[in-house]
Design a protein around this motif. Sequence first.
Motif, PDB file in Angstrom:
ATOM      1  N   HIS A  68       0.590  -1.020   0.372  1.00  0.00           N
ATOM      2  CA  HIS A  68       0.583  -0.249  -0.422  1.00  0.00           C
ATOM      3  C   HIS A  68       0.633   1.325  -0.015  1.00  0.00           C
ATOM      4  O   HIS A  68       0.318   2.466   0.137  1.00  0.00           O
ATOM      5  CB  HIS A  68      -0.940  -0.249   1.388  1.00  0.00           C
ATOM      6  CG  HIS A  68       0.030   0.560   3.021  1.00  0.00           C
ATOM      7  ND1 HIS A  68       0.657  -0.650   2.792  1.00  0.00           N
ATOM      8  CD2 HIS A  68      -0.251   1.230   3.075  1.00  0.00           C
ATOM      9  CE1 HIS A  68       1.107  -0.507   4.071  1.00  0.00           C
ATOM     10  NE2 HIS A  68       0.258   0.682   4.811  1.00  0.00           N
ATOM     11  N   VAL A 113      -8.669   1.918  -4.927  1.00  0.00           N
ATOM     12  CA  VAL A 113      -7.304   3.144  -5.586  1.00  0.00           C
ATOM     13  C   VAL A 113      -8.462   4.595  -6.313  1.00  0.00           C
ATOM     14  O   VAL A 113      -9.088   4.937  -6.978  1.00  0.00           O
ATOM     15  CB  VAL A 113      -7.138   2.708  -7.189  1.00  0.00           C
ATOM     16  CG1 VAL A 113      -5.145   3.640  -7.295  1.00  0.00           C
ATOM     17  CG2 VAL A 113      -6.161   1.057  -6.829  1.00  0.00           C
ATOM     18  N   PHE A 152      -3.990   4.075  -2.050  1.00  0.00           N
ATOM     19  CA  PHE A 152      -4.808   3.195  -1.459  1.00  0.00           C
ATOM     20  C   PHE A 152      -6.536   3.348  -0.573  1.00  0.00           C
ATOM     21  O   PHE A 152      -5.790   3.801   1.099  1.00  0.00           O
ATOM     22  CB  PHE A 152      -4.003   1.623  -0.638  1.00  0.00           C
ATOM     23  CG  PHE A 152      -5.133   0.222  -0.176  1.00  0.00           C
ATOM     24  CD1 PHE A 152      -6.012   0.325  -1.438  1.00  0.00           C
ATOM     25  CD2 PHE A 152      -5.262   0.582   1.028  1.00  0.00           C
ATOM     26  CE1 PHE A 152      -6.399  -1.347  -1.169  1.00  0.00           C
ATOM     27  CE2 PHE A 152      -6.195  -0.538   1.154  1.00  0.00           C
ATOM     28  CZ  PHE A 152      -7.018  -1.468   0.197  1.00  0.00           C
ATOM     29  N   LEU A 200      -2.524  -5.732   0.433  1.00  0.00           N
ATOM     30  CA  LEU A 200      -2.751  -4.802   1.282  1.00  0.00           C
ATOM     31  C   LEU A 200      -3.697  -4.519   2.745  1.00  0.00           C
ATOM     32  O   LEU A 200      -3.926  -5.966   3.298  1.00  0.00           O
ATOM     33  CB  LEU A 200      -3.738  -4.333  -0.025  1.00  0.00           C
ATOM     34  CG  LEU A 200      -3.221  -3.954  -1.259  1.00  0.00           C
ATOM     35  CD1 LEU A 200      -4.681  -3.552  -1.904  1.00  0.00           C
ATOM     36  CD2 LEU A 200      -2.010  -3.048  -1.245  1.00  0.00           C
TER      37      LEU A 200
END
Length: 302
Positions: free
Chosen positions: A239, A290, A299, A282
């Motif tokens: 991320h 996104v 993120f 993530l």
Amino acid sequence: MTLSRRTFMAGAAAAPLAGALPRLALAEMTIGEATLTTVSDGNLVLPGGFVFDTMPQDELPALLQEFGLSRDRVTPECNLALYRDGTHTVLFDVGSGPDFMPSAGKIVDSLDAAGVAPEDVTHVLFTHAHPDHIWGLLDDFDEPLFYEATCLMGRAEWDYWWNPETVDTIGEARAAFAVGAKRRMEAIEDSVEFFDDGDEVLPGIAAVATHGHTPGHMAFELRGGSDAALVVGDAIGNHHAAFRKPHWESGADHDKQSAIAVRQMLLDRLASEQMPLVGFHLPQGGMGRVERDGDAYRFVGG
């Protein structure tokens, strides 16, 4: 499309290297009549150099500070996607199993928290064959864990890890990856099914070639009615650097330039279409969106 989050805490003591109780975090959304959930396999504990050594060292400190990261160690979540449409119960990758590292291999507990037993899984779709994605095929007794499931893998990915030359060319530090992948693949060689870029692997699930992180890495586009999501595996591997500096090489990628091109393509598409994604490493259960942030991205979980 609806999106919710539930978090479960495991009652067992923390793994020696994890530094915290393993999280069985679940994020969930609907795709048409189907449900897409993330289930945790725990987390990895890796030397920071595994990711950061190939990045511009003069620019790296600012990135580390922005995200509160250590240069010496990273502990990414491992989030598997679970898709249920009433007919199929599909698991994307199978986690680390008992043999990779003590902070990972929690998938059975996480599936139980989601109301799913290993024998309920009808299909396993692999993004790629790194240890944290395929070693969970075998249980503590070296028997297939998802014994009722049909396993499917991209043809190029299978060919790479099945090739006897891979163990000698992948590099000494990752030779065990090749040995471990081959051993798990031997357990399914008589029944595995292959697919290629663009194939509809199952109803509503299409394969998307995202080669680079590994030679045959695949993502999966899920569609139901007007809803859609993209399971990206490790094509977007974190991320922080992947979003803020997608043009930087990552030490985790096999073909670094191909991985950069794929990463930039995916981020642009996901931001433009505002399509939800599931990323294996993530945070916050791995599910989110996104957003563009100047000439970079960020993120947004949840």
